[in-house]
Design an enzyme around this catalytic site. Structure first.
Site, PDB file in Angstrom:
ATOM      1  N   GLU A 320       0.825  -1.210   0.000  1.00  0.00           N
ATOM      2  CA  GLU A 320       0.000   0.000   0.000  1.00  0.00           C
ATOM      3  C   GLU A 320       0.864   1.267   0.000  1.00  0.00           C
ATOM      4  OE1 GLU A 320      -2.160  -0.563   3.579  1.00  0.00           O
ATOM      5  OE2 GLU A 320      -3.337  -2.244   2.826  1.00  0.00           O
ATOM      6  N   ARG A 323       2.749   7.812   0.316  1.00  0.00           N
ATOM      7  CA  ARG A 323       3.692   8.924   0.334  1.00  0.00           C
ATOM      8  C   ARG A 323       4.695   8.856  -0.828  1.00  0.00           C
ATOM      9  NH1 ARG A 323       5.709  11.283   5.068  1.00  0.00           N
ATOM     10  NH2 ARG A 323       4.796   9.543   6.205  1.00  0.00           N
ATOM     11  N   ARG A 364       3.429  19.311   9.028  1.00  0.00           N
ATOM     12  CA  ARG A 364       4.372  18.231   9.324  1.00  0.00           C
ATOM     13  C   ARG A 364       5.630  18.721  10.026  1.00  0.00           C
ATOM     14  NH1 ARG A 364       6.850  15.593   6.186  1.00  0.00           N
ATOM     15  NH2 ARG A 364       6.806  13.587   7.260  1.00  0.00           N
ATOM     16  N   TYR A 368       5.823  16.710  13.299  1.00  0.00           N
ATOM     17  CA  TYR A 368       6.787  15.615  13.250  1.00  0.00           C
ATOM     18  C   TYR A 368       8.243  16.071  13.287  1.00  0.00           C
ATOM     19  CZ  TYR A 368       2.753  12.944  11.488  1.00  0.00           C
ATOM     20  OH  TYR A 368       1.525  12.355  11.331  1.00  0.00           O
ATOM     21  N   CYS A 395      -0.149  32.848  13.867  1.00  0.00           N
ATOM     22  CA  CYS A 395       0.191  33.382  15.189  1.00  0.00           C
ATOM     23  C   CYS A 395       0.643  32.238  16.087  1.00  0.00           C
ATOM     24  CB  CYS A 395      -1.020  34.105  15.775  1.00  0.00           C
ATOM     25  SG  CYS A 395      -0.619  35.078  17.231  1.00  0.00           S
ATOM     26  N   TYR A 425       0.323  14.153   2.839  1.00  0.00           N
ATOM     27  CA  TYR A 425       0.014  14.587   4.200  1.00  0.00           C
ATOM     28  C   TYR A 425       0.185  16.083   4.420  1.00  0.00           C
ATOM     29  CZ  TYR A 425       0.265   9.576   4.680  1.00  0.00           C
ATOM     30  OH  TYR A 425       0.062   8.232   4.485  1.00  0.00           O
TER      31      TYR A 425
END
Length: 467
Positions: A320, A323, A364, A368, A395, A425
């Protein structure tokens, strides 16, 4: 990275950025493995994709905007279909729609011959709205509601990946009510710690997805004993942004041992095994992903070795990728609003380049601690490079798009900046933080650009606010 009281992105500056970041020989160069295949510098010096220059895209569609190289996206779909189709005849390749999904992408996936993985009712509805064949859909998710499972059954979804005993009961009840026998797999967590960020490592024990190996064995017995669902096999997904196959080797061994135990103890030969996805992509020069063909060959060797050790025939293998297909095919185009030099003392200066997007279109970096690259997209520059940080307009002190990158020293308000590798993502996880409308998605191919997801407007936001 050492901790800093103002946050992780303030630590270890050192005046030169992270160790992997190198001073460019030519600030205008594009590193091919970071960009989609048709991206280059036009004769004018501006960034070009699919034969269309960045300035023209900005003038027609505005900024910020996600820009998809359609030819690149389709090339990556075919590369996975061909690579894994050759290595695993009889297996399946599903595009993981959670990385980025819209009706145009659904059609590309269908036309290039892949299957499609969805994990919510909204993703399922998008696939069906684009007339994707339901029998080529797999439905994931750790908490599929009765309404979502009902929609999946009514549509004739090809495979439902079951994540808990509660879901087994829900789907069993719904299937009996409708007189259907849907195909299912059991999501199994194999206790593997993938070398990736903790939030996207999904096969270790202490997280929400799937069932442990012993619990999966019990789930298999339950499904088989009740005989309302057609059990096709086990499903294992160990995480995302993974570059080496060692973790897949351990995962395959453990899930195949369970596969064999089911064969021996229950006399059932499960025909399929899903090894998930999570294949990495290049965000910066520190990333070195494998080609789909090489990944397929390495996984083939792993599966053959483990099956030979168990003395069994390999099941049909499903993967599958998400990305690795959508991510490299897209860059985000921003306009610079301000440039600010901050004196850090001891002769150290950091240049903050603020753009008209930020964490609402790419969370991200904040979520992350992800690293990205960037380039000046509207022109060439002969100015010496400076170490810059690309910040957003929100902000929030953590609103950083690119933590460290060399940009031309003459970068200024009105310039365009492009950040590659934003197809996965980014739009999928986009928000309306600070009431900022989400950017459009622009597909470019053969000298023409078109909107495939329109820009949100303030009116869109206000229409949701019923007062």
């Amino acid at each position: 990275m050492r901790a800093h009281e103002a946050g992780a992105m303030h630590g270890d500056f050192g005046g030169h950025g992270p160790n992997w970041l190198r001073m460019p020989v030519d600030i205008n160069d594009l590193l091919p493995h970071l960009w989609a295949k048709t991206v280059n510098r036009a004769p004018s010096g501006a960034l070009s994709v699919g034969g269309v220059e960045a300035g023209d895209l900005a003038a027609e569609f505005g900024t910020p905007a996600y820009v998809v190289d359609e030819a690149d996206f389709r090339f990556r779909l075919r590369a996975f279909a061909d690579g894994f189709g050759s290595a695993f005849p009889g297996g399946k390749v599903y595009y993981a729609g959670k990385s980025f999904l819209c009706k145009a992408v659904v059609r590309w996936v269908a036309e290039e011959g892949l299957n499609l993985d969805v994990c919510t009712g909204g993703e399922l509805a998008t696939a069906l709205a684009a007339d994707f064949p339901a029998d080529r859909l797999a439905f994931h998710g750790n908490n599929k509601s009765v309404a979502e499972l009902t929609a999946a059954l009514d549509a004739g979804v090809g495979t439902v990946v079951l994540d808990s005993f509660t879901e087994i009961d829900r789907l069993t009840t719904l299937a009996r009510e409708r007189g259907v026998r849907p195909r299912v797999m059991i999501r199994t967590k194999v206790g593997v710690e993938a070398h990736t960020h903790e939030y996207i490592a999904t096969a270790h024990e202490d997280q929400k997805f799937g069932l442990s190996l012993p619990a999966s064995a019990r789930a298999v017995r339950k499904v088989l004993s009740e005989d309302a669902l057609e059990l096709r096999g086990l499903h294992s997904h160990i995480g995302s942004q993974i570059f080496e196959t060692t973790a897949f080797e351990v995962a395959a061994r453990r899930v195949l041992e369970l596969h064999n135990a089911i064969r021996v103890e229950l006399g059932v030969e499960l025909p399929e095994l899903d090894l998930g996805g999570g294949f990495g992509m290049a965000y910066t020069t520190q990333d070195d992903p494998e080609t789909p063909a090489r990944l397929a060959d390495e996984l083939r060797k792993i599966v053959d070795h483990e099956c030979a050790a168990l003395g069994i025939e390999p099941p049909a293998i499903t993967v599958e990728p998400g990305r690795a297909i959508s991510g490299p095919s897209t860059f985000t185009l921003y306009e610079v609003g301000t440039v600010k030099s901050v004196d850090l003392g001891a002769g150290q200066v950091r240049s903050y380049v603020s753009v008209d997007g930020g964490m609402s279109d790419n969370v991200r970096t904040a979520l992350y601690d992800a690293s990205y690259s960037a380039t000046l997209a509207s022109r060439l520059s002969q100015a010496p490079p400076i170490l810059a940080r690309i910040a957003g307009k929100h902000c929030e002190a953590g609103d950083i798009v690119v933590k460290d990158e060399f940009l031309p020293g003459d970068i200024a308000a009105g310039d365009l900046v492009a950040v590659p590798g934003t197809g996965a993502y980014c739009r999928s996880m986009a928000s309306n933080y600070n009431h900022v409308p989400r950017p459009p998605v622009i597909a470019v191919a053969d000298g023409a650009a078109r909107v495939i997801v329109r820009r949100e407007t303030v009116d869109d936001l206000l229409n949701l606010d019923v007062g």
